[in-house]
Design an enzyme around this catalytic site. Structure first.
Site, PDB file in Angstrom:
ATOM      1  N   HIS A 125       0.873  -1.185   0.000  1.00  0.00           N
ATOM      2  CA  HIS A 125       0.000   0.000   0.000  1.00  0.00           C
ATOM      3  C   HIS A 125       0.903   1.227   0.000  1.00  0.00           C
ATOM      4  CE1 HIS A 125      -2.735   2.976   1.870  1.00  0.00           C
ATOM      5  NE2 HIS A 125      -3.736   2.190   1.521  1.00  0.00           N
ATOM      6  N   ASP A 202       3.244  -4.731   7.814  1.00  0.00           N
ATOM      7  CA  ASP A 202       2.026  -3.925   7.732  1.00  0.00           C
ATOM      8  C   ASP A 202       0.841  -4.879   7.943  1.00  0.00           C
ATOM      9  OD1 ASP A 202      -0.249  -2.593   6.985  1.00  0.00           O
ATOM     10  OD2 ASP A 202       0.571  -1.764   5.131  1.00  0.00           O
ATOM     11  N   GLN A 205      -4.312  -5.145   6.899  1.00  0.00           N
ATOM     12  CA  GLN A 205      -5.287  -6.110   6.371  1.00  0.00           C
ATOM     13  C   GLN A 205      -5.062  -7.507   6.936  1.00  0.00           C
ATOM     14  OE1 GLN A 205      -7.779  -5.122   4.615  1.00  0.00           O
ATOM     15  NE2 GLN A 205      -7.106  -3.131   3.868  1.00  0.00           N
ATOM     16  N   LYS A 228      -9.906  -0.690  10.731  1.00  0.00           N
ATOM     17  CA  LYS A 228     -10.046  -1.903   9.902  1.00  0.00           C
ATOM     18  C   LYS A 228     -10.356  -3.111  10.785  1.00  0.00           C
ATOM     19  CE  LYS A 228      -7.321  -0.041   6.313  1.00  0.00           C
ATOM     20  NZ  LYS A 228      -7.910   0.454   5.089  1.00  0.00           N
ATOM     21  N   CYS A 366      -4.960   2.708  -3.456  1.00  0.00           N
ATOM     22  CA  CYS A 366      -3.704   3.213  -2.880  1.00  0.00           C
ATOM     23  C   CYS A 366      -2.571   2.205  -3.056  1.00  0.00           C
ATOM     24  CB  CYS A 366      -3.861   3.568  -1.401  1.00  0.00           C
ATOM     25  SG  CYS A 366      -5.078   4.830  -1.093  1.00  0.00           S
TER      26      CYS A 366
HETATM   27  N1  PMP Z   1      -1.681  -0.688   4.595  1.00  0.00           N
HETATM   28  C1  PMP Z   1      -2.652  -1.430   4.064  1.00  0.00           C
HETATM   29  C2  PMP Z   1      -2.344  -2.818   3.606  1.00  0.00           C
HETATM   30  C3  PMP Z   1      -3.947  -0.900   3.937  1.00  0.00           C
HETATM   31  O1  PMP Z   1      -4.918  -1.631   3.395  1.00  0.00           O
HETATM   32  C4  PMP Z   1      -4.192   0.412   4.384  1.00  0.00           C
HETATM   33  C5  PMP Z   1      -5.561   1.034   4.262  1.00  0.00           C
HETATM   34  N2  PMP Z   1      -6.187   0.817   3.031  1.00  0.00           N
HETATM   35  C6  PMP Z   1      -3.149   1.132   4.951  1.00  0.00           C
HETATM   36  C7  PMP Z   1      -1.902   0.547   5.033  1.00  0.00           C
HETATM   37  C8  PMP Z   1      -3.330   2.530   5.458  1.00  0.00           C
HETATM   38  O2  PMP Z   1      -4.173   2.530   6.558  1.00  0.00           O
HETATM   39  P1  PMP Z   1      -4.665   3.910   7.202  1.00  0.00           P
HETATM   40  O3  PMP Z   1      -5.213   4.730   6.060  1.00  0.00           O
HETATM   41  O4  PMP Z   1      -5.716   3.495   8.161  1.00  0.00           O
HETATM   42  O5  PMP Z   1      -3.503   4.552   7.832  1.00  0.00           O
END
Ligand code: PMP
Length: 408
Positions: A125, A202, A205, A228, A366
């Site tokens: 991401h 990370d 997910q 999440k 993203c």
């Molecule tokens: N890493 C992953 C794998 C994600 O799916 C996301 C959110 N889509 C993020 C990071 C970023 O999370 P946040 O916007 O809550 O900081």
């Protein structure tokens, strides 16, 4: 209905999922973007705001001491969730993005120098790319990438060659938010550690879909977002190995993180306070704690089994649709399914489904490098959670058929 969870009963805890939407039943297939918050967590936050609120770690008032107990109690719930050795290793942040920026800025600035390498995976991401690019630009370091194949699996045979004496850190997602791939992070960590290189996982997910044990993984940093995990927005977590967190300089400075301040010098507190300047997101931390209790009550193992069965069902049904291509067919997947429909833009699919009361995500999620790999501008993504069932998947299939009929 899978045999693992009673979804009809669970849904009673989610007013949004039972209220009409565009005159229809809401089919929420967008939990990878943000999970719905169950009533017990909402009520806990309401109760805190209405009857318990003040600031934490401030003074001797009973109110402040009780607020501090609730807030620190939530930290302990996160510690237990991750099986972290100590709650001092649980740092509150605003979310995954802030957690990674904190590591990149505090740990990274201290440890990454010109010519060093930062190794990321091809399916990160942007939150696990851009903070490292900012650091690399500042320091004159280089970003390297663990490649993936066309099923959306990392090519681990390349890993040994990519881990060099210049590699300072590896950043890898536990589960891809686009492809659903569950990465073999434990194996990646073992390989990196064999060369003395720390690994940031990370878990944005990952933690919503599977039990996580940071000691078993042996990761150096683990990050995730409360929203999440059926918690509120505005709260997230950085877990770190004790020695690494202790050696990190503060990133933000201010109140709540100092032992003493004079005009000449400031002496900082230890972890976690050193890395948590200012008044924290108290309500949100308590809400996340309540969400964790709720999920524990359902059982993380049952949630994982339910979602896995639903993923299988959805994959089979979607694959049967002519002209539909699933992007991401790894052998080991969490309940995230991206797809493209021949000749129809994902935004059109998303809009038509929305009119049918079906919420999916359409876009690059993203993760533009993933789109570039698969040579698509965007995908439509359905992500399934513990409050979804087969009827939701069936509604999606009918909705997609409607999209196809419209585009003829
Ligand atoms: N890493 C992953 C794998 C994600 O799916 C996301 C959110 N889509 C993020 C990071 C970023 O999370 P946040 O916007 O809550 O900081």
């Amino acid at each position: 209905m899978t045999k693992y969870l009673d979804v009809a009963t669970i849904r009673q805890d989610f007013p949004l999922l039972t209220a009409p939407f565009h005159g229809k039943r809401l089919v929420y297939l967008d939990s990878a973007v943000s999970g719905q918050v169950p009533l017990p967590a909402i009520e806990r936050m309401h109760h805190y705001e209405a009857y318990e609120h003040t600031n934490v770690h401030r003074g001797v008032s009973t109110l402040s001491q009780e607020a501090t107990d609730s807030y620190e109690g939530a930290r302990e719930k996160v510690r237990a969730l991750l099986n972290a050795p100590s709650s001092k290793q649980v740092i509150w942040t605003r979310g995954t993005t802030e957690s990674i920026n904190l590591v990149a800025q505090a740990w990274g600035r201290q440890n990454v120098k010109e010519g060093d390498e930062i190794l990321l995976s091809a399916m990160e991401h942007h939150a696990n790319i851009v903070p490292w690019q900012l650091l690399a630009q500042e320091k004159g370091a280089k970003i390297k990438v663990i490649p993936m194949n066309d099923r959306g699996e990392l090519i681990l045979e390349d890993l040994d060659g990519l881990l060099t004496e210049r590699t300072k850190i590896v950043g890898v997602t536990q589960v891809s938010n686009v492809l659903g791939t569950i990465n073999p992070v434990k194996e990646i960590i073992a390989k990196a550690h064999a060369k003395g290189i720390p690994v940031l996982v990370d878990g944005a997910q990952g933690v919503p879909h599977m039990p996580v044990d940071v000691q078993d993984l042996d990761c150096d940093f683990y990050v995730f977002s409360g929203h999440k995990l059926s918690g509120p927005t505005g709260i997230g977590v950085l877990y770190g190995r004790k020695e690494l967190l202790e050696a990190m300089p503060p990133w933000h400075g201010g109140g709540s993180m100092i032992l003493s301040v004079t005009w000449e010098k400031t002496v900082f507190m230890g972890i976690p306070a050193k890395l948590e300047a200012g008044t924290p997101a108290i309500t949100q931390a308590i809400g996340l704690g309540a969400a964790i209790d709720y999920l524990k009550g359902l059982s993380f193992d049952r949630i994982a089994a339910h979602e896995h069965a639903l993923l299988q069902y959805a994959t089979d049904r979607l694959k049967a649709i002519e002209g539909l291509r699933i992007i991401g067919e790894a052998a080991n997947k969490a309940s995230v399914i991206s797809f493209v429909l021949e000749g129809i833009h994902p935004h059109d699919i998303g809009s038509i489904l929305d009119h049918e009361g079906i919420v999916v995500r359409a876009g690059h999620h993203c993760a533009q490098p993933v789109m570039q790999h698969f040579q698509v501008p965007a995908t439509t993504r359905a992500s399934l959670a513990y409050y979804n069932d087969e009827a939701d998947v069936d509604a999606l299939v009918v909705g997609i058929q409607k999209v196809k009929d419209i585009f003829g």
